[in-house]
Scaffold this motif. Structure first.
Motif, PDB file in Angstrom:
ATOM      1  N   ALA A   1      -6.056   2.425   4.387  1.00  0.00           N
ATOM      2  CA  ALA A   1      -6.638   3.031   3.191  1.00  0.00           C
ATOM      3  C   ALA A   1      -8.056   3.518   3.477  1.00  0.00           C
ATOM      4  CB  ALA A   1      -6.648   2.015   2.056  1.00  0.00           C
ATOM      5  N   ALA A   2      -8.481   4.515   2.734  1.00  0.00           N
ATOM      6  CA  ALA A   2      -9.813   5.074   2.937  1.00  0.00           C
ATOM      7  C   ALA A   2     -10.900   4.118   2.467  1.00  0.00           C
ATOM      8  CB  ALA A   2      -9.933   6.404   2.208  1.00  0.00           C
ATOM      9  N   ASP A   3     -10.633   3.372   1.403  1.00  0.00           N
ATOM     10  CA  ASP A   3     -11.629   2.460   0.841  1.00  0.00           C
ATOM     11  C   ASP A   3     -10.907   1.422  -0.017  1.00  0.00           C
ATOM     12  OD1 ASP A   3     -10.961   3.813  -1.548  1.00  0.00           O
ATOM     13  OD2 ASP A   3     -12.671   5.192  -1.321  1.00  0.00           O
ATOM     14  N   ALA A   4     -11.691   0.549  -0.654  1.00  0.00           N
ATOM     15  CA  ALA A   4     -11.107  -0.532  -1.451  1.00  0.00           C
ATOM     16  C   ALA A   4     -10.321   0.003  -2.637  1.00  0.00           C
ATOM     17  CB  ALA A   4     -12.223  -1.474  -1.926  1.00  0.00           C
ATOM     18  N   ASP A   5     -10.796   1.078  -3.265  1.00  0.00           N
ATOM     19  CA  ASP A   5     -10.075   1.632  -4.408  1.00  0.00           C
ATOM     20  C   ASP A   5      -8.703   2.145  -3.987  1.00  0.00           C
ATOM     21  OD1 ASP A   5     -12.154   1.063  -6.124  1.00  0.00           O
ATOM     22  OD2 ASP A   5     -13.047   3.074  -6.011  1.00  0.00           O
ATOM     23  N   GLU A   6      -8.641   2.815  -2.843  1.00  0.00           N
ATOM     24  CA  GLU A   6      -7.348   3.325  -2.385  1.00  0.00           C
ATOM     25  C   GLU A   6      -6.430   2.165  -1.988  1.00  0.00           C
ATOM     26  OE1 GLU A   6      -6.676   7.299  -0.302  1.00  0.00           O
ATOM     27  OE2 GLU A   6      -6.555   5.854   1.366  1.00  0.00           O
TER      28      GLU A   6
END
Length: 529
Positions: free
Chosen positions: A399-404
């Motif tokens: 994932a690109a970041d925690a949200d993704e």
């Protein structure tokens, strides 16, 4: 060539000369084994059901100590035949005699049979409840009908239809078992049935307490699943077959318990990877490749966040997969099915990062495969990227970041397990707290800093989960006495005269051991006069 007989109504019954037959293979060599086994006819299925119904009605009234004695005698017989059984199972499955069969799986099998015996003797699985003010008493009781147990290919003992966990739970709760041998190891199942039949004589339970057949047509199997003479079903196997059995059972309201598809997600959070990315990659690779990936709790889907530590993890894991040999799989179709899944994932947008060495030896051998996909691509078609790769295969979602990553978690399907690796310094705690409510609700067992491959035979173990990973989120296939309760019927006695009550619901505790809920308090005491 004469086919091996089936065990029906306490007798080894030969199939008609014109019966359809099959031969198992030796997965290590790819060669057909010399033994032949019959496909059960409609008449033979009816005979199994009739005998199982009669035996179950007797067992429902049998002293639990006799049932416990059968399970213990059976465990003793298996232990005495360990060398023979391990050699036979190794020939049929390609699994190593040591340590897998002799040291791990056979002792596990005898251990769970003995645990089930203790549970039958104690009776706690019945969970008796007594309300003296309203003169109401209730408990779980046998269904009064046989249980069909269908075991998988990957555990010839611990999950075998004639010896495994579902078998032990059904017997301990007072049911006859109609066991379907898996076609991958019918000889092992037959030898187990011979030992079990001898144990029925030792314990004095009906000989039809255990019955065995090897295969049936799909039509006969579905008819059996919906037959009113059958009480319940325990099935471990493919999702496709399980859904068909479930449909047949659901159509007539029959309880059926399943263990089917599971990708067992493992989240490697950023702080954990910062601490020891290479070590975690090696730990993961060992778990995924163990037993050529043929464990129902194999870690098949990894969740990560992009970064330098993630790349270190992936580089090490890919090297481990590239160096891994092509291991033996249990049946001829499995290597091709793994290859097809890998090709489909690549076609959908995954990148192949590691592929084990090409097989050079004979037999049913599969190349390990490690793939990666971005979180964005995964979210474009979550179902496609959660296809089960039965065997030594895994997909890493970056994932690109925690949200993704949280968005990916929202789209996860049910699994038997969900694992999290997080930093020891607490730096991952906020992300862990965010992800766990999303992921844990979709799995039966939550793990921290540990691979999911091992399944301990413990009263606290849960081996189940929401469908289709398991048959029902409230039940487990491993863990006694909880696994026994799947096969119980809850019955209430309203103002029933004392002498007509089952022993476990009478005022006096029948064995001084069973725990009963009396007027809101769990106790081993008698009902106060």
């Amino acid at each position: 060539m004469t086919a091996h007989p089936m065990l029906i109504a306490g007798e080894w019954r030969s199939a008609p000369a014109d019966a359809s037959t099959f031969q198992p293979s030796n997965p290590s060599t790819g060669e057909l084994l010399p033994d032949t086994y019959p496909v059960a006819s409609s008449a033979e299925i009816d005979a199994l059901l009739d005998a199982g119904l009669s035996a179950s009605q007797t067992l429902a009234e049998t002293d639990p100590t006799a049932i416990a004695a059968f399970l213990e005698a059976y465990a003793d017989g298996i232990a005495a035949a360990t060398d023979e059984l391990a050699a036979l199972a190794s020939t049929e499955t390609g699994l190593p005699v040591k340590p897998r069969l002799e040291v791990v799986e056979i002792p596990r099998t005898t251990g769970q049979l003995r645990q089930a015996a203790a549970a039958a003797r104690a009776g706690d699985w019945k969970q008796p409840v007594i309300d003296t003010a309203n003169n109401l008493r209730s408990q779980l009781e046998p269904l009064g009908k046989p249980v069909l147990v269908i075991g998988p290919n990957n555990f010839p003992f611990a999950f075998n239809g004639i010896a495994g966990g579902d078998f032990a739970a059904a017997i301990a709760t007072g049911h006859a078992v109609i066991a379907k041998a898996h076609p991958a190891h019918p000889g092992t199942s037959k030898r187990l049935a011979e030992i079990a039949l001898a144990a029925t004589a030792t314990a004095g339970v009906p000989t039809a307490t255990i019955q065995l057949y090897y295969r049936s047509s799909h039509a006969e199997g579905h008819r059996m699943a919906s037959d009113p003479r059958l009480g319940a079903i325990g099935f471990t196997g493919s999702e496709g077959a399980g859904r068909k059995i479930k449909a047949a059972a659901d159509a007539v309201g029959k309880p059926a318990y399943f263990e089917l598809s599971s990708v067992n997600p493992v989240a490697f959070l950023p702080g954990a990877l910062a601490e020891k990315a290479a070590d975690l990659a090696t730990e993961f690779s060992g778990s995924c490749l163990l037993g050529t990936g043929q464990f129902c709790t194999n870690p098949g889907l990894l969740l990560t966040i992009a970064g330098a530590d993630t790349e270190t993890f992936l580089t090490t894991a890919a090297a481990n997969f590239n160096a891994a040999p092509s291991g033996v799989m249990l049946v001829p179709s499995l290597p091709g099915e793994l290859d097809a899944s890998v090709k489909a994932l690549v076609a959908d947008g995954a990148e192949l990062m590691g592929r084990g060495t090409q097989p050079t030896e004979p037999g049913f051998r599969a190349q390990p495969a490690l793939l990666r996909v971005s979180g964005a691509t995964f979210l474009g078609d979550p179902k496609a990227f959660q296809r089960e790769m039965f065997g030594p295969g895994a997909l890493v979602v970056v994932a690109a970041d925690a949200d993704e990553l949280a968005a990916v978690a929202e789209h996860l399907e049910s699994s038997l397990t969900a694992s999290f690796y997080s930093a020891s310094d607490g730096s991952d705690d906020a992300l862990y707290d965010r992800l766990v409510p999303i992921i844990a609700a979709k799995a039966g067992r939550l793990l921290n800093d540990k691979m999911p491959t091992g399944v301990a035979v413990s009263p606290a173990m849960v081996h189940g989960g929401p469908f289709p990973a398991g048959g029902h989120p409230g039940f487990t296939a491993v863990g006694i006495p909880a696994s026994l309760r799947r096969f119980g019927a809850l019955r209430c006695y309203d103002n029933v005269r004392a002498g007509r009550l089952p022993a476990t619901l009478q005022d006096k505790n029948p064995n001084g051991v069973i725990w009963r809920l009396i007027d809101g308090t769990w106790t081993q005491a008698d009902v106060a006069s």
